[in-house]
Design an enzyme around this catalytic site. Structure first.
Site, short mmCIF file in Angstrom:
data_model
loop_
_atom_site.label_atom_id
_atom_site.label_comp_id
_atom_site.label_asym_id
_atom_site.label_seq_id
_atom_site.Cartn_x
_atom_site.Cartn_y
_atom_site.Cartn_z
N GLY A 124 0.78 -1.22 0.00
CA GLY A 124 0.00 0.00 0.00
C GLY A 124 0.81 1.27 0.00
N GLU A 127 -3.08 6.65 -2.11
CA GLU A 127 -4.24 7.06 -1.34
C GLU A 127 -5.21 7.81 -2.25
OE1 GLU A 127 -3.02 9.20 2.15
OE2 GLU A 127 -1.71 7.58 2.85
N ILE A 157 -5.54 -0.93 -3.93
CA ILE A 157 -4.58 -1.89 -3.42
C ILE A 157 -4.90 -3.30 -3.93
CG2 ILE A 157 -3.48 -2.85 -1.36
CD1 ILE A 157 -3.11 0.23 -1.87
N ARG A 268 -9.52 -16.57 -41.04
CA ARG A 268 -10.64 -15.78 -41.52
C ARG A 268 -10.47 -15.47 -43.01
NH1 ARG A 268 -15.92 -14.08 -41.21
NH2 ARG A 268 -16.11 -11.81 -41.46
N GLN A 336 -9.20 -4.63 -33.98
CA GLN A 336 -9.47 -4.18 -35.35
C GLN A 336 -9.34 -5.33 -36.35
OE1 GLN A 336 -10.49 -1.13 -35.59
NE2 GLN A 336 -10.75 -0.95 -37.79
N GLY A 339 -12.25 -7.47 -36.35
CA GLY A 339 -13.49 -6.83 -36.79
C GLY A 339 -14.58 -6.93 -35.73
N GLU A 363 1.66 1.43 -11.10
CA GLU A 363 3.07 1.54 -10.70
C GLU A 363 3.78 2.67 -11.43
OE1 GLU A 363 5.37 -1.98 -9.91
OE2 GLU A 363 3.56 -3.20 -9.76
N SER A 366 2.54 6.61 -17.54
CA SER A 366 3.52 6.87 -18.60
C SER A 366 4.12 8.27 -18.44
CB SER A 366 2.86 6.74 -19.98
OG SER A 366 2.49 5.40 -20.22
N GLU A 367 3.30 9.21 -17.98
CA GLU A 367 3.80 10.57 -17.78
C GLU A 367 4.85 10.62 -16.67
OE1 GLU A 367 0.18 10.54 -20.03
OE2 GLU A 367 0.59 9.69 -18.06
#
Length: 379
Positions: A124, A127, A157, A268, A336, A339, A363, A366-367
């Site tokens: 943990g 928050e 958590i 397919r 995609q 389909g 965790e 990306s920023e």
């Protein structure tokens, strides 16, 4: 760098494929639909040695290296990434925090139960008002003699309800002070320690996510990992390895979605031939496999450095960021390629699509990874 998979990695991959075929694939969509956490499955994984992957044998673990750990998480996640997420959180967060920062008595007390899968671990940090800004946490621990009294809550958590033990980082000093937080180990059943709301999630639905609540929860000082005030610094180091975990989870999703797409595209038929032979589909498959290879190389470079004890702050952030962003893209392309069928639960790609997004958030978003990387570039 040696690009060949070791015999151990090949054995692990085969073992998990057989395990997943019997114990995961037949039940995974039911777990997903009902948001069931398959607790008994993790006890079985413990019996196979996969709940203590990085733990030394003297504490009951498998003592594998990080290349082998990636293989474990990747192979599970190719089938069900919810299970992969829970396995990663147990190994790299809760168990690894105790392994890295516990004293000998603490390791002997808790690691065997975690490594054998007898206990499931939680960790943990987050928050309600502190996600990326974890240093601003509000949950406190006030000293009272040989005990600390914890008050507050943690959210998002993994194993917040089913976990038998949790490592939590709470504030023992001033808010925002990087050395004002401390890590405590808390066992289920401790008075004042309870579970709260279980999140109803878009994806990763078989991986339980819930609140941890502390209401005048008294914890003895013997349950502190390391020294008072070191908790946040420890957490950052634990997350370096955790990013390899999420990267491996992302890689598993990417491979699972790619393999399902390749199979479908070969089977397919439209306009008298398999859709794989149309350039529009063939180019998608080419891009997917190229990005998978790049993700895998970044991850195993991070693993190699981790195994050698080298600093991995930047490379683990790069690997996690790239692999997670790629897995979202690949899962999208997989739908995609399928389909209309890709939008149904009759094919596995819709689940990969829902599960993938968590990898760009959990965790460290990306920023945040870009922030970590850029700060290291400029340091």
């Amino acid at each position: 760098m040696n690009f060949e998979k070791s015999d151990t990695q090949k054995t692990i991959a085969h073992s998990i494929r057989e395990f997943a075929k019997k114990h995961i694939r037949p039940y995974m969509m039911d777990w997903d639909e009902k948001q069931t956490f398959p607790e008994e499955l993790f006890h079985k994984l413990g019996e196979m040695g996969y709940m203590g992957v990085l733990v030394p044998e003297k504490y009951g673990g498998s003592e594998m290296n990080y290349h082998e750990y990636i293989t474990v998480i990747e192979e599970i996640s190719k089938v069900d990434s919810s299970v992969g997420l829970s396995l990663a959180a147990h190994n790299s967060l809760c168990t690894n925090h105790i392994l890295e920062f516990g004293n000998e008595e603490q390791k002997q007390k808790w690691l065997p139960k975690l490594a054998h899968g007898e206990w499931i671990g939680a960790w943990g940090l987050t928050e309600h008002n502190t996600g990326s800004d974890a240093g601003g946490m509000s949950t406190t621990a006030k000293q009272d003699g040989d005990y600390y009294v914890l008050n507050g809550a943690k959210n998002f958590i993994t194993h917040g309800i089913s976990g038998d033990i949790a490592v939590v980082v709470v504030r023992t000093g001033e808010k925002g002070d990087s050395r004002g937080m401390t890590a405590f180990v808390i066992e289920k059943g401790t008075p004042g320690f309870s579970s709260g709301k279980k999140e109803d999630k878009m994806g990763m639905r078989a991986s339980e996510t819930a609140e941890l609540i502390f209401d005048n929860c008294r914890i003895h000082k013997d349950n502190i990992l390391g020294d008072v005030g070191e908790g946040f610094i420890q957490a950052l180091k634990v997350l370096d390895g955790g990013r390899i975990s999420i990267g491996a989870l992302s890689l598993g999703i990417s491979k699972g979605a790619y393999e399902a797409s390749l199979k479908y595209a070969k089977e397919r038929e439209q306009f008298g031939r398999p859709i794989a032979h149309f350039q529009a589909i063939g180019f998608k498959l080419a891009d997917m496999l190229t990005e998978i290879e790049a993700s895998e190389l970044l991850l195993h470079k991070a693993a190699s450095m981790k195994n050698k004890g080298e600093k991995i702050v930047s490379i683990s952030a790069m690997a996690k960021m790239y692999a997670s962003e790629v897995c979202v893209k690949i899962a999208n392309e997989a739908v995609q390629i399928h389909g209309g069928y890709g939008y149904t639960k009759d094919f596995p790609v819709e689940k990969f699509y829902r599960d993938a997004k968590l990898c760009t958030i959990g965790e460290g978003t990306s920023e945040i990874q870009k922030l970590v990387i850029s700060r290291n570039i400029l340091a």
